[in-house]
Design a protein around this motif. Structure first.
Motif, short mmCIF file in Angstrom:
data_model
loop_
_atom_site.label_atom_id
_atom_site.label_comp_id
_atom_site.label_asym_id
_atom_site.label_seq_id
_atom_site.Cartn_x
_atom_site.Cartn_y
_atom_site.Cartn_z
N GLU A 292 0.83 -1.21 0.00
CA GLU A 292 0.00 0.00 0.00
C GLU A 292 0.86 1.25 0.00
OE1 GLU A 292 -3.59 2.05 2.65
OE2 GLU A 292 -2.98 -0.02 3.02
N GLU A 293 1.98 1.21 0.73
CA GLU A 293 2.88 2.36 0.77
C GLU A 293 3.42 2.69 -0.61
OE1 GLU A 293 7.11 3.72 2.92
OE2 GLU A 293 6.28 1.71 3.25
N THR A 294 3.77 1.64 -1.39
CA THR A 294 4.28 1.83 -2.74
C THR A 294 3.19 2.38 -3.65
OG1 THR A 294 5.83 -0.01 -2.42
CG2 THR A 294 5.42 0.70 -4.69
N LEU A 295 1.96 1.88 -3.49
CA LEU A 295 0.84 2.39 -4.29
C LEU A 295 0.63 3.88 -4.04
CD1 LEU A 295 -1.80 -0.49 -3.95
CD2 LEU A 295 -0.59 0.20 -6.02
N TYR A 296 0.75 4.28 -2.78
CA TYR A 296 0.55 5.68 -2.43
C TYR A 296 1.63 6.56 -3.08
CZ TYR A 296 0.01 9.85 0.49
OH TYR A 296 -0.16 11.15 0.92
N THR A 297 2.86 6.07 -3.08
CA THR A 297 3.97 6.82 -3.70
C THR A 297 3.77 6.90 -5.21
OG1 THR A 297 5.45 6.00 -1.97
CG2 THR A 297 6.47 7.02 -3.91
N ILE A 298 3.32 5.81 -5.82
CA ILE A 298 3.05 5.82 -7.27
C ILE A 298 2.01 6.89 -7.60
CG2 ILE A 298 2.00 4.51 -9.17
CD1 ILE A 298 3.35 2.01 -8.06
N GLU A 299 0.94 6.96 -6.79
CA GLU A 299 -0.10 7.97 -7.02
C GLU A 299 0.47 9.39 -6.92
OE1 GLU A 299 -3.13 7.03 -4.22
OE2 GLU A 299 -3.90 5.33 -5.37
N ASN A 300 1.39 9.61 -5.98
CA ASN A 300 2.03 10.92 -5.84
C ASN A 300 2.88 11.26 -7.07
OD1 ASN A 300 0.94 11.55 -3.36
ND2 ASN A 300 2.67 10.77 -2.18
N VAL A 301 3.65 10.27 -7.52
CA VAL A 301 4.48 10.48 -8.71
C VAL A 301 3.60 10.86 -9.90
CG1 VAL A 301 5.97 9.35 -10.41
CG2 VAL A 301 6.37 9.00 -7.97
N LEU A 342 11.55 14.32 -5.77
CA LEU A 342 11.54 13.71 -4.43
C LEU A 342 10.71 12.42 -4.41
CD1 LEU A 342 11.14 16.85 -2.13
CD2 LEU A 342 13.20 15.47 -2.49
N GLN A 343 9.52 12.47 -5.01
CA GLN A 343 8.64 11.30 -5.00
C GLN A 343 9.18 10.17 -5.89
OE1 GLN A 343 5.90 10.78 -3.04
NE2 GLN A 343 6.57 12.69 -2.06
N THR A 344 9.82 10.52 -6.99
CA THR A 344 10.41 9.50 -7.87
C THR A 344 11.58 8.81 -7.17
OG1 THR A 344 9.78 10.79 -9.82
CG2 THR A 344 11.43 9.08 -10.15
N GLU A 345 12.38 9.59 -6.44
CA GLU A 345 13.50 9.03 -5.68
C GLU A 345 12.98 8.05 -4.62
OE1 GLU A 345 17.62 11.29 -4.79
OE2 GLU A 345 15.85 12.04 -3.72
N LYS A 346 11.90 8.44 -3.96
CA LYS A 346 11.29 7.58 -2.94
C LYS A 346 10.76 6.29 -3.56
CE LYS A 346 7.72 7.71 0.67
NZ LYS A 346 6.67 8.56 1.31
N LEU A 347 10.09 6.40 -4.71
CA LEU A 347 9.54 5.22 -5.38
C LEU A 347 10.65 4.28 -5.84
CD1 LEU A 347 7.20 3.61 -6.59
CD2 LEU A 347 7.34 5.07 -8.63
N SER A 348 11.74 4.84 -6.34
CA SER A 348 12.86 4.03 -6.80
C SER A 348 13.42 3.18 -5.66
CB SER A 348 13.95 4.95 -7.36
OG SER A 348 14.98 4.21 -7.96
N GLU A 349 13.50 3.75 -4.47
CA GLU A 349 13.98 2.99 -3.30
C GLU A 349 12.98 1.90 -2.91
OE1 GLU A 349 14.46 6.04 -0.42
OE2 GLU A 349 16.26 6.90 -1.35
#
Length: 639
Positions: A292-301, A342-349
């Motif tokens: 779910e955390e990854t899904l949330y980051t994807i939506e932000n990106v 910032l959000q792309t960097e977070k998603l990459s991790e």
């Protein structure tokens, strides 16, 4: 295949002395006996070139049209490749011209027949010149275009066969699908979003098989400037990833139309992000069982990506004569670019963790990770680096943000010209009245040899130049009247794609042209050129073929230059202008005059060719431009 030197060298003899003797025999005896027209300018160039190979130096070889410079550098390249045991690379201006070098009755075939050589010559085309099986499968599944289904059904049997003991053969070259328009080809041809390293059909891919083929060339590998520079920029990273470089180690490099290398170098270092791509890739990823955390980051990106391109679409300004759009780095734009970074960097991790859980499709994950790396690097340059040239490309379905380096001389000096091998620049236009400082500085070259020889053709006898100063509204009609009067047999050069499209629209609506006309982009370019050469009455319209096109004989008896080819006011040329003291004198005018000289050079290709050049100028063109144009024309024009 005979691959030994065409002359004998004993242990006591020097290769270069024997090469010089053989070159003399070729030009004084062997080629004249076979009916070749040998020129003093060609012989002078041949003996000057020996010094560049002997000293492993850089040479600017400026030789006018008709000097036979191609034959000279081919002879040296083949011999040097056989002497060193490594192929020579011939880099042409672009993909449309590499076929010209190996066409039937071209210079390579003529040399083979005249000298009894059997040269091992192979083409290394850019990746976008090959069919992508993954993209073809998707298009066939849509069942929208019958031509795609025909291509699928005509694939070699081994593409879909099972088993390991399968004999492979080359396939999938853009040239094999010459009837496809450029727009259709883009739907099934390779593009930068295909992760070839993770592809499950990589070993059966046409691109892979072609690459395996050309790497084994004994004599010559022919590629484009773009592909050679891509090889240079990706060499180290490919080796780190366990891949072979795009090209093998070479004995020497010849840059045909070498004055265009700077732009190819910039282009190879260009980064781009597209509006729809992140959405497509990440939506596909969301279909997997991710946290779910990854899904949330994807939506932000996706949110920040959409906002970024909303601003771009709203604020981008079109540029007359260019496919590029200008964009300002406003505070609003930079805010969303920073948030996207910032959000792309977070998603990459987070995707590293998702990959370790083995819940994602490996192929999809590789594509997404690779693209996110590109986005991160792009946004870093976009946000912090003031050395980049930025623009936007827009179509009905896709918006692309592009950044290109302003200067490439340092990289070229370190990565290319530091090698101790011969580098030969060949063109009719390399200097400004014998001064090579501009091209040398732009390419990071400090020490070089040079030669300059003029064209041997009798232009006064064989060429007429007519300059038209008229109302632009009447130009298309005037051009059609001229084409009908001359019975076709014409090449029309446009300064931009837009001006060519406008002319195409005019002739379709007016129905006044009595001869067949073909347009760049309708089909694969080498087939269009071949059709033009075979059919005397045909008219070829192009906005790219200002240089390199070599069509002797009656099928090209007229060159119509629809516009003076000034550079557009787009970000690439604006960057050059900003770094100039006098932009018009240092950028616009030299570019236009050089390109005009190249266009005029398409007409007279042999001593027996005759024809006319027609140049259209706007009524408002001032006397200074007219005088500058007249100064570079080979004959006095009639206005």
């Amino acid at each position: 295949m005979k691959t030994g030197l065409p002359f004998t060298v004993t242990k006591e003899e020097s290769f270069y002395e024997k090469l010089g003797d053989w070159i003399g025999d070729v030009f004084y005896d062997l080629l004249p006996e076979k009916g070749f027209e040998i020129r003093d300018e060609q012989i002078y160039m041949a003996f000057q070139l020996e010094k560049a190979f002997k000293e492993k130096s850089i040479m600017f070889a400026e030789a006018g049209v008709g000097t036979g410079k191609t034959i000279v550098y081919l002879l040296y390249a083949i011999c040097y490749a056989r002497y060193t045991g490594r192929p020579a690379i011939i880099a042409c201006a672009d993909e449309t011209l590499i076929e010209q070098l190996v066409k039937k009755e071209g210079d390579i075939q003529k040399l083979e027949q005249a000298l009894g050589l059997s040269a091992d010559v192979r083409l290394a085309k850019s990746r976008d010149q090959y069919l992508c099986l993954k993209k073809l499968d998707k298009e066939v599944a849509k069942n929208e275009i019958d031509e795609f289904l025909d291509i699928y059904e005509e694939l070699p049997e081994f593409v879909h066969a099972q088993g390991s003991m399968i004999k492979y053969e080359k396939y999938g070259d853009r040239k094999d699908y010459s009837n496809l328009s450029e727009d259709k080809w883009k739907r099934i041809g390779w593009d930068s979003l295909q992760d070839c390293l993770a592809c499950d059909v990589r070993h059966r891919c046409g691109q892979t098989l072609h690459r395996d083929h050309y790497r084994k060339a004994a004599d010559l590998i022919i590629c484009s400037h773009d592909y050679y520079m891509e090889h240079i920029w990706t060499k180290e990273s490919r080796i780190r990833e366990g891949q072979l470089p795009l090209l093998p180690e070479s004995s020497c490099v010849v840059f045909d139309e070498g004055h265009l290398l700077e732009y190819a170098s910039q282009k190879a270092l260009t980064y781009r992000i597209q509006s729809e791509t992140l959405g497509t890739l990440l939506t596909r990823l969301m279909e997997n069982d991710v946290r779910e955390e990854t899904l949330y980051t994807i939506e932000n990106v996706l949110f920040f990506n959409d906002k970024l391109f909303e601003i771009i679409e709203r604020d981008a300004k079109s540029i007359s004569g260019s496919e590029r759009y200008h964009i300002e780095k406003s505070d609003e734009l930079m805010k969303y670019a920073h948030s996207l970074h910032l959000q792309t960097e977070k998603l990459s991790e987070q995707l590293v963790y998702e990959g370790e859980m083995f819940v994602l499709n490996e192929y999809d994950l590789h594509i997404v990770e690779e693209y996110l790396d590109q986005v991160l690097y792009f946004l870093k340059l976009f946000s912090k680096d003031d050395k980049g040239i930025i623009w936007v490309e827009m179509s009905d379905t896709e918006h692309t943000l592009v950044i290109m380096p302003r200067l490439v001389e340092e990289i070229l000096r370190d990565e290319v010209f530091s090698k101790k091998i011969p580098f030969i620049f060949s063109s009719a236009t390399l200097s400004n009245n014998g001064d090579y400082s501009y091209i040398a500085k732009s390419l990071g070259i400090e020490k070089f040899l040079s030669l300059k020889v003029d064209s041997p053709f009798d232009y006064e006898e064989n060429m007429k130049i007519i300059m038209h100063k008229n109302d632009p509204k009447n130009k298309s009609k005037e051009m059609i009247n001229l084409l009908n009067e001359r019975g076709g047999k014409s090449l029309i050069l446009f300064d931009t794609k837009d001006s060519m499209v406008q002319f195409k629209k005019y002739i379709n609506e007016s129905n006044e042209l009595n001869y067949p006309v073909i347009f760049e982009g309708d089909r694969e370019i080498s087939h269009l050129v071949e059709e033009f050469q075979k059919n005397d009455e045909t008219i070829l319209c192009s906005y790219h073929l200002w240089e390199g096109l070599d069509i002797p004989g009656s099928s090209l008896s007229n060159v119509l230059i629809a516009n003076l080819p000034f550079p557009p006011n787009d970000p690439v040329f604006d960057a050059k202008r900003k770094s100039s003291v006098n932009p018009y004198e240092e950028v616009d005018l030299p570019y236009m005059l050089l390109r005009l000289r190249q266009g005029i050079g398409r007409l007279i290709r042999t001593s027996t060719d005759k024809g006319d050049i027609h140049i259209w100028m706007e009524n408002e063109s001032n006397h200074s431009i007219l005088d500058q144009v007249k100064s570079i024309l080979p004959v006095e024009p009639r206005v």
